[in-house]
Design a protein around this motif. Sequence first.
Motif, mmCIF file in Angstrom:
data_model
loop_
_atom_site.group_PDB
_atom_site.id
_atom_site.type_symbol
_atom_site.label_atom_id
_atom_site.label_comp_id
_atom_site.label_asym_id
_atom_site.label_seq_id
_atom_site.Cartn_x
_atom_site.Cartn_y
_atom_site.Cartn_z
ATOM 1 N N ASP A 141 -1.810 11.238 -12.980
ATOM 2 C CA ASP A 141 -1.427 10.088 -12.171
ATOM 3 C C ASP A 141 -0.009 10.298 -11.634
ATOM 4 O OD1 ASP A 141 -1.094 7.683 -10.955
ATOM 5 O OD2 ASP A 141 -1.281 6.452 -12.764
ATOM 6 N N ALA A 166 -0.932 9.299 -3.309
ATOM 7 C CA ALA A 166 -1.688 9.599 -4.519
ATOM 8 C C ALA A 166 -2.152 11.043 -4.566
ATOM 9 C CB ALA A 166 -2.894 8.663 -4.626
ATOM 10 N N THR A 390 3.543 0.113 -5.636
ATOM 11 C CA THR A 390 2.256 0.673 -5.233
ATOM 12 C C THR A 390 1.727 -0.102 -4.034
ATOM 13 O OG1 THR A 390 1.800 1.272 -7.530
ATOM 14 C CG2 THR A 390 -0.053 1.283 -6.012
ATOM 15 N N ARG A 402 -3.361 5.508 -1.086
ATOM 16 C CA ARG A 402 -2.458 4.779 -1.993
ATOM 17 C C ARG A 402 -1.108 5.487 -2.003
ATOM 18 N NH1 ARG A 402 -7.387 4.666 -4.740
ATOM 19 N NH2 ARG A 402 -8.158 2.571 -5.238
#
Length: 448
Positions: A141, A166, A390, A402
């Motif tokens: 992540d 992301a 985010t 994202r």
Amino acid sequence: MTGGQTAALVGLSLVAAALGWLKWKRPGWYWVGFGWLATVMRLLWTYRSVMEACGLTEQPSRSRVILAAALHRMPDRALPKPRRIRITRFGLVLRIKMLPGQDVQDFDAATERLRHSWRMQGVHVRSLKPGFLEIRLIGYDVLRNVVMPRDVPAAGLLKVPVALRADGTAHMRNFRASPHELVVGATESGKSVYLRALVKELAKQPVALVGIDCKWGVELAPFARRLSGLAYTPDEASDLLDVLVEEMIQRYELIRASQGLGTGVAVDEITSDVWGLPDDLRPAPIVLIVDEVAELFLIANKSDEKRRDHMVTQLIRLGQLGRAAAIYLEICGQRFGSDLGAGATALRAQLTGRVAHRVNDEASAKMALGDISLRAVSAATNIAIDRPGTAVVGLLSGGWARIRSAFVSLDETAAVCAQFEHLAPDIPALAPFRPRRTALPSQGKQPA
């Protein structure tokens, strides 16, 4: 169990515990040191079975069928051919040659299945050239602890990095490609941090920064030394918008006067925007940042309605015509919907860029991302409250991604603005709105 076996078991336990701690606390280090090897081995070992399970194989070619019949064997289905595997700091980049009849959408629809099959954090697909695509596998992540990549492409004028995607790449805010942007987000969603990152990077360029902050300037006033104009109230905002529209009209007149419609002018010297003007004639770009745009729409009585309609009309005019005059809009707010009043939908139509942080109502997410993708709206409404910064952003390619902004403090951005104060262009029309620095009140006790 002998002493040597016990020591070996204890050593293996310590190594496993250390790797577990490293994977949790320093996932990037774990990936570069150990994670990529296990993932590459898993990918190569299961490639055929995963492609078949995801429906990404095709019927074998005629030559394979004939050869298999001659050998009395069942022909295997054709596989997309992996051409190259590249290891990055965030994961793997797999280059694939597609089979005849396949397209990028086939692989994009299978990203979730590929992610679970190969036990990755994320899978992102993009087209390279006809017949080839790139699958970016993310090993951990990357948005949990944002670290901007070192290989950020050289930022040009009005093109700055503001967040991390992301897929491990830097998200660039490119005003030349996407002139105007809408940024929505609830309180504590990270919208202000995104705005600070943008101001911090733009302050280093010869760009005029103009702000409308109807929260009496508490968000934008710390950057006053770098701002060319700042409005604190709706009344000041109305006057500032009038000046910007007039400045835009003068720039169009400059373009028309410089086109050289007479004889003897080369065709390549004719332009329809300021970027085609000579350097000595080209005016400085202006970026207008509007914080809490809903305050411009609110009215307390009937007399405020005329002012509201006038401001919204001026904003729409800047959105429609500002690009060619190098005037760009960054519209921010906690919420943005058609219920704000007349002109809200027309203004949104001019805002090409869309960024949605965590919002309190689905209508704001739909207003920002509804015309891009319903999946993007769902992703924006599902942002966790403990992940400030985010957001879901609409991409120029037509998709969405994202992103998360690295934390930028208020004093850090203010220090950069003070350092590059000399880069603020001199625009005479904005001189009355140039914020003036005032001394802070004394904190000591007053004499009795």
